[in-house]
Write an enzyme that holds these catalytic residues in place. Structure first.
Site, PDB file in Angstrom:
ATOM      1  N   CYS A  67      -3.195  -2.384   6.976  1.00 26.77           N
ATOM      2  CA  CYS A  67      -2.384  -1.236   7.404  1.00 26.77           C
ATOM      3  C   CYS A  67      -1.792  -1.449   8.794  1.00 26.77           C
ATOM      4  O   CYS A  67      -0.713  -0.946   9.110  1.00 26.77           O
ATOM      5  CB  CYS A  67      -3.222   0.042   7.393  1.00 26.77           C
ATOM      6  SG  CYS A  67      -3.797   0.526   5.753  1.00 26.77           S
TER       7      CYS A  67
ATOM      8  N   CYS B  91       0.810  -1.225   0.000  1.00 20.98           N
ATOM      9  CA  CYS B  91       0.000   0.000   0.000  1.00 20.98           C
ATOM     10  C   CYS B  91       0.842   1.272   0.000  1.00 20.98           C
ATOM     11  O   CYS B  91       0.296   2.367   0.033  1.00 20.98           O
ATOM     12  CB  CYS B  91      -0.931  -0.006   1.220  1.00 20.98           C
ATOM     13  SG  CYS B  91      -0.085  -0.232   2.788  1.00 20.98           S
TER      14      CYS B  91
ATOM     15  N   CYS C  29      -1.522   6.383   4.958  1.00 22.24           N
ATOM     16  CA  CYS C  29      -2.930   6.699   5.191  1.00 22.24           C
ATOM     17  C   CYS C  29      -3.232   6.910   6.676  1.00 22.24           C
ATOM     18  O   CYS C  29      -2.422   6.605   7.550  1.00 22.24           O
ATOM     19  CB  CYS C  29      -3.816   5.574   4.644  1.00 22.24           C
ATOM     20  SG  CYS C  29      -3.659   4.008   5.542  1.00 22.24           S
TER      21      CYS C  29
ATOM     22  N   ASP D 192       2.710   2.495   2.306  1.00 24.25           N
ATOM     23  CA  ASP D 192       2.880   3.109   3.620  1.00 24.25           C
ATOM     24  C   ASP D 192       4.240   2.741   4.209  1.00 24.25           C
ATOM     25  O   ASP D 192       4.842   1.732   3.855  1.00 24.25           O
ATOM     26  CB  ASP D 192       1.782   2.648   4.576  1.00 24.25           C
ATOM     27  CG  ASP D 192       0.414   3.179   4.184  1.00 24.25           C
ATOM     28  OD1 ASP D 192       0.373   4.128   3.396  1.00 24.25           O
ATOM     29  OD2 ASP D 192      -0.589   2.645   4.661  1.00 24.25           O
TER      30      ASP D 192
END
Length: 326
Positions: free
Chosen positions: A130, A54, A80, A56
């Site tokens: 996440c 993602c 995020c 991150d």
């Protein structure tokens, strides 16, 4: 502009209030310097982890005293809001624990700590991945402090990263509870309940193991073991192949073929299938087969290959067996 205008009210409602608060006002966001570490007589550990799935990334700062206790911790997160909130809670859970205790913190612990109530997930399932960074960066920091590789803290193959469910656990649960669907696996273990990448190929990120494949493999093993047990029981009870029902005979023939013949045929691009089994008036058991693939039309199919199939079945099941290719 309100958050509801940006991402939609329905999606925003899927986040807990704790997540929303830490997205906007993280408690432990910051940096710890070497000067601060020296002033407290502690060791400074800085660990970085990035999630390719993602984009991150998180940087974790630990101050560890002489007793291996984390006396202060901060983080920086690039990504995020869910990653920021998860990282913030991860740091909070690390504080005042020893490094050895902190490495046992999982992303599930982080997610549960972010819930407003115990039964309602803190984040939507598609964002659960996440919080995996929290677990991975802790392993990285612990490895730096203890002089180990992060992988040294992982002694099992993890299938579901979101729920931290191992391959051995999934296999055991399938067997113990005779599970037949992926949905049942999720119900029992929580594997596949969040980002769903581990359910089947084509999810959020590529996985080495998928629940659908594990289920099929274990179910196949269970059926094979069940058939073997049934055969061994029939042998111990004095039952003969000739006395079995037609269904039992077909299963037993398939089992012997699968274990002793089919792999060799497939190596040469061939295969075979059982068409019928008949008891003859002269005391034979005729098994009708059909060759497939490269075996169909092969010169040895009526000679050496046929003799090998017949010999294996006679040796394992009944000496009166004859194999009839069609």
């Amino acid at each position: 502009m309100a958050k509801n205008d940006l991402i939609g009210g329905a999606l925003w409602d899927a986040y807990s209030k704790k997540v929303a608060q830490r997205m906007d006002n993280p408690t432990h966001l910051g940096v710890i310097t070497q000067e601060q570490a020296d002033a407290k007589g502690a060791k400074l550990i800085i660990a970085d982890y990035g999630a390719e799935s993602c984009g991150d990334a998180v940087r974790l700062y630990w101050l560890v005293d002489k007793d291996d206790r984390i006396i202060d911790a901060k983080f920086k997160s690039f990504g995020c809001g869910t990653a920021i909130a998860s990282s913030d809670m991860m740091v909070e859970l690390c504080l005042n624990k020893t490094v050895q205790e902190a490495v046992k913190i999982t992303n599930i612990d982080v997610e549960k700590a972010l819930r407003d109530d115990p039964d309602t997930p803190a984040v939507p399932g598609q964002k659960m991945h996440c919080s995996v960074m929290a677990y991975d960066v802790i392993k990285k920091a612990a490895g730096l402090y203890l002089g180990k590789n992060a992988e040294d803290f992982e002694d099992e193959i993890i299938v579901c990263e979101c729920a931290r469910v191992s391959l051995s656990t999934i296999k055991e649960v399938i067997r113990l509870n005779d599970l037949k669907t992926v949905e049942e696996i999720t119900q029992y273990t929580k594997a596949g309940a969040f980002c769903k990448s581990c359910v089947k190929p084509g999810g959020h990120e590529k996985r080495e193991y998928y629940l659908v494949d594990i289920l099929n493999a274990v179910r196949t093993e269970m059926e094979s073991e069940k058939l073997k047990t049934q055969y061994e029981k029939s042998q111990s009870d004095g039952a003969k192949f000739a006395d079995m029902t037609m269904v039992q005979k077909v299963k037993m023939v398939d089992k012997v073929i699968d274990e002793n013949i089919r792999p060799m045929l497939m190596m040469d691009g061939g295969n075979m299938e059982i068409l019928d089994i008949k008891d003859t008036s002269d005391g034979h058991i005729d098994i009708y087969i059909r060759y497939m693939g490269a075996c169909d039309g092969c010169a040895s199919a009526a000679t050496g290959t046929l003799y090998a199939i017949e010999s294996v079945l006679q040796e394992n099941l009944d000496s009166s067996i004859r194999v009839m290719p069609i």
